[in-house]
Design a protein around this motif. Structure first.
Motif, mmCIF file in Angstrom:
data_model
loop_
_atom_site.group_PDB
_atom_site.id
_atom_site.type_symbol
_atom_site.label_atom_id
_atom_site.label_comp_id
_atom_site.label_asym_id
_atom_site.label_seq_id
_atom_site.Cartn_x
_atom_site.Cartn_y
_atom_site.Cartn_z
ATOM 1 N N ARG A 105 1.060 -1.127 -0.438
ATOM 2 C CA ARG A 105 -0.128 -0.057 -0.612
ATOM 3 C C ARG A 105 1.134 1.790 -0.270
ATOM 4 N NH1 ARG A 105 -4.704 -0.345 3.839
ATOM 5 N NH2 ARG A 105 -5.391 1.625 2.721
ATOM 6 N N GLY A 106 -0.093 2.436 -0.795
ATOM 7 C CA GLY A 106 1.255 3.965 -0.730
ATOM 8 C C GLY A 106 1.965 3.540 -0.905
ATOM 9 N N VAL A 107 2.696 3.287 -2.655
ATOM 10 C CA VAL A 107 3.643 3.303 -3.300
ATOM 11 C C VAL A 107 3.218 3.345 -5.135
ATOM 12 C CG1 VAL A 107 5.074 2.503 -1.501
ATOM 13 C CG2 VAL A 107 4.161 1.073 -3.286
ATOM 14 N N TRP A 108 2.070 3.794 -4.432
ATOM 15 C CA TRP A 108 1.909 4.201 -6.499
ATOM 16 C C TRP A 108 1.102 4.951 -7.173
ATOM 17 C CZ3 TRP A 108 3.732 -0.344 -7.748
ATOM 18 C CH2 TRP A 108 3.720 -1.347 -7.395
ATOM 19 N N LEU A 109 1.272 6.096 -8.179
ATOM 20 C CA LEU A 109 1.703 7.224 -8.351
ATOM 21 C C LEU A 109 -0.707 7.191 -8.223
ATOM 22 C CD1 LEU A 109 2.416 7.024 -11.982
ATOM 23 C CD2 LEU A 109 3.240 8.124 -10.021
ATOM 24 N N HIS A 110 -1.333 6.365 -8.659
ATOM 25 C CA HIS A 110 -2.767 6.453 -7.806
ATOM 26 C C HIS A 110 -3.029 7.356 -6.487
ATOM 27 C CE1 HIS A 110 -7.012 6.440 -9.567
ATOM 28 N NE2 HIS A 110 -6.803 5.204 -8.674
ATOM 29 N N ASP A 111 -2.296 6.650 -5.868
ATOM 30 C CA ASP A 111 -2.496 6.938 -3.999
ATOM 31 C C ASP A 111 -2.621 8.446 -4.415
ATOM 32 O OD1 ASP A 111 -3.112 4.376 -3.885
ATOM 33 O OD2 ASP A 111 -0.698 4.020 -3.353
ATOM 34 N N ARG A 112 -2.023 9.430 -4.721
ATOM 35 C CA ARG A 112 -2.450 10.332 -5.198
ATOM 36 C C ARG A 112 -3.785 10.762 -5.301
ATOM 37 N NH1 ARG A 112 2.647 11.757 -9.237
ATOM 38 N NH2 ARG A 112 4.347 10.053 -7.865
ATOM 39 N N GLN A 113 -4.382 10.283 -5.542
ATOM 40 C CA GLN A 113 -5.939 10.325 -6.201
ATOM 41 C C GLN A 113 -7.024 9.849 -4.951
ATOM 42 O OE1 GLN A 113 -6.402 8.713 -9.646
ATOM 43 N NE2 GLN A 113 -5.319 10.235 -11.128
ATOM 44 N N ASP A 114 -6.841 8.569 -5.076
ATOM 45 C CA ASP A 114 -7.379 7.688 -3.920
ATOM 46 C C ASP A 114 -7.165 6.778 -2.913
ATOM 47 O OD1 ASP A 114 -9.505 8.753 -5.425
ATOM 48 O OD2 ASP A 114 -9.736 7.197 -6.866
ATOM 49 N N GLY A 115 -5.742 6.574 -2.905
ATOM 50 C CA GLY A 115 -4.787 6.157 -1.641
ATOM 51 C C GLY A 115 -5.151 4.764 -1.721
ATOM 52 N N ASN A 116 -6.017 3.997 -3.422
ATOM 53 C CA ASN A 116 -5.893 3.021 -3.411
ATOM 54 C C ASN A 116 -4.945 2.896 -4.273
ATOM 55 O OD1 ASN A 116 -8.095 4.253 -5.328
ATOM 56 N ND2 ASN A 116 -9.837 3.110 -4.720
ATOM 57 N N GLY A 117 -4.455 2.724 -4.585
ATOM 58 C CA GLY A 117 -2.977 2.066 -5.783
ATOM 59 C C GLY A 117 -2.983 0.323 -5.715
ATOM 60 N N ASP A 118 -3.308 0.052 -4.486
ATOM 61 C CA ASP A 118 -3.020 -1.226 -4.313
ATOM 62 C C ASP A 118 -4.427 -1.565 -5.144
ATOM 63 O OD1 ASP A 118 -4.195 0.030 -1.695
ATOM 64 O OD2 ASP A 118 -4.140 -2.604 -1.089
ATOM 65 N N SER A 119 -5.080 -1.251 -4.597
ATOM 66 C CA SER A 119 -6.481 -1.765 -4.946
ATOM 67 C C SER A 119 -7.063 -2.051 -6.105
ATOM 68 C CB SER A 119 -7.795 -0.994 -4.230
ATOM 69 O OG SER A 119 -7.522 -0.446 -2.812
ATOM 70 N N HIS A 120 -6.559 -1.000 -7.138
ATOM 71 C CA HIS A 120 -6.737 -1.363 -8.283
ATOM 72 C C HIS A 120 -5.678 -2.599 -9.274
ATOM 73 C CE1 HIS A 120 -9.884 1.801 -9.300
ATOM 74 N NE2 HIS A 120 -9.344 2.069 -8.563
ATOM 75 N N LEU A 121 -4.763 -2.461 -8.542
ATOM 76 C CA LEU A 121 -3.525 -2.855 -8.993
ATOM 77 C C LEU A 121 -4.263 -4.765 -8.851
ATOM 78 C CD1 LEU A 121 -0.110 -1.206 -8.443
ATOM 79 C CD2 LEU A 121 -0.991 -2.076 -10.113
ATOM 80 N N LYS A 122 -4.578 -5.172 -7.749
ATOM 81 C CA LYS A 122 -4.888 -6.393 -6.837
ATOM 82 C C LYS A 122 -6.568 -7.050 -7.872
ATOM 83 C CE LYS A 122 -3.135 -5.454 -2.464
ATOM 84 N NZ LYS A 122 -3.776 -5.450 -1.373
ATOM 85 N N ALA A 123 -7.183 -5.654 -7.743
ATOM 86 C CA ALA A 123 -8.298 -5.939 -9.055
ATOM 87 C C ALA A 123 -8.090 -6.827 -9.733
ATOM 88 C CB ALA A 123 -9.129 -4.713 -8.665
ATOM 89 N N GLY A 124 -6.825 -6.058 -11.140
ATOM 90 C CA GLY A 124 -6.987 -5.512 -12.309
ATOM 91 C C GLY A 124 -6.536 -7.062 -12.364
ATOM 92 N N PHE A 125 -5.254 -7.533 -11.405
ATOM 93 C CA PHE A 125 -4.184 -8.905 -11.686
ATOM 94 C C PHE A 125 -5.245 -10.252 -12.022
ATOM 95 C CE2 PHE A 125 0.403 -6.793 -10.769
ATOM 96 C CZ PHE A 125 -0.283 -5.655 -11.117
ATOM 97 N N MET A 126 -5.980 -10.407 -10.838
ATOM 98 C CA MET A 126 -6.901 -11.111 -9.920
ATOM 99 C C MET A 126 -8.214 -11.476 -11.104
ATOM 100 S SD MET A 126 -5.497 -11.962 -7.830
ATOM 101 C CE MET A 126 -3.763 -11.986 -8.024
ATOM 102 N N GLY A 127 -8.637 -10.514 -11.298
ATOM 103 C CA GLY A 127 -9.468 -10.232 -12.687
ATOM 104 C C GLY A 127 -11.594 -10.272 -11.700
ATOM 105 N N PRO A 128 -11.842 -9.814 -13.234
ATOM 106 C CA PRO A 128 -13.183 -9.749 -12.465
ATOM 107 C C PRO A 128 -14.371 -11.123 -13.060
ATOM 108 C CG PRO A 128 -13.376 -8.275 -14.152
ATOM 109 C CD PRO A 128 -11.804 -8.594 -14.085
#
Lengths: 136, 136, 136
Positions: A71-94
């Motif tokens: 957590r907390g080391v992604w570019l997207h964290d500056r927006q929503d603080g959930n950069g890790d969440s997006h990466l996990k979701a995209g990698f696991m797939g919907p």
């Protein structure tokens, strides 16, 4: 045939077993053969097929992903603080597609269907289930 | 149309190319267009589309996953000693859906279909293939 | 119904949003319900469902995968120098299946469909989209 499962999550990250709800929908449809597609709406959630003997594997999934995608080391964290969440979701797939065999889900003994919550708690997560009938 | 491919694995972890068996099933079905869903039953196996020029990529897959998801450090290891196997299987996923184009699998030149074994050797692994015909 | 989206990539690694092309195909088909399968041909490309608010998440995806799967350390590098590309493509996977709801893609507000390029630039990448109509 389509049915949307709506559920509530209670932690930032957790796996919620939705196998019974998917089975119920399949049972009501009366479809004997074909495929069932499970699709998680929400860019910070995913679908995973996984064992559900006890809580161990689900906890291991969360802990393993936390190490691989901190957590907390992604570019997207500056927006929503959930950069890790997006990466996990995209990698696991919907989406996962499961065969329908003689009116039942073609899961093996230790396979269950989980919604993965990566940015909860949320009052409403949705999984769209679509049945496409096939011929024997 | 549905067909279950049954195979035997010979190592704890390996990738087994099942492209020919899937192609044979598709050929026998006579279906010209639509989709084919390949689904690995077993919570410690998965389906991966990958190159099969020689053994290099398959070995890289096993070695890479071993570094990312080491053995023996998971909660689930206290039960079965295969926590890493479950994580690898869940992350790679049991299902892939492949287009059917003019009676053939819509794979590109270097795409093959592999069963990933993460907790073998096993005398019997099953991959359920379901064809859903479509229209042009 | 089937339609192949052809696109050009401009970097070694990038995510290209193809949501509008997929939506256009769905609109032209007139299909109201069912599923749409998106399949990336090419063993060093993949399909990922991901947010597209700005470039941040896409860049995070590339950077995260670079840390998890570094370049130049794989057996397959001796052949093509793209061992990491194959691993990324296989792990992310070439196929996603999306529900069709009332004539539209069943994506949520922040879900978009991306082609992942892991070994570009390429003059031609192909994504095969197949629509399987279903009943309500």
């Amino acid at each position: 045939m389509r049915h949307t499962i709506t559920l509530k999550t209670s932690k930032r990250e957790e796996l919620v077993d939705i196998t019974r709800q998917v089975e119920d929908f399949l049972g009501e449809s009366g479809v004997q053969n074909g495929i069932l597609s499970a699709y998680a709406q929400g860019a910070t959630s995913a679908i995973m097929i996984q064992e559900n003997w006890d809580e161990s594997v689900q906890t291991d999934v969360i802990n393993c992903l936390e190490k691989l995608i901190p957590r907390g080391v992604w570019l997207h964290d500056r927006q929503d603080g959930n950069g890790d969440s997006h990466l996990k979701a995209g990698f696991m797939g919907p989406s996962e597609t499961i065969p329908i065999i003689d009116g039942k889900l073609g899961l093996s003994r230790w396979q269950n269907i989980f919604l993965c919550e990566f940015d909860g708690p949320r009052s409403q997560r949705k999984v769209v289930c679509t049945i496409i009938p096939g011929h024997l």
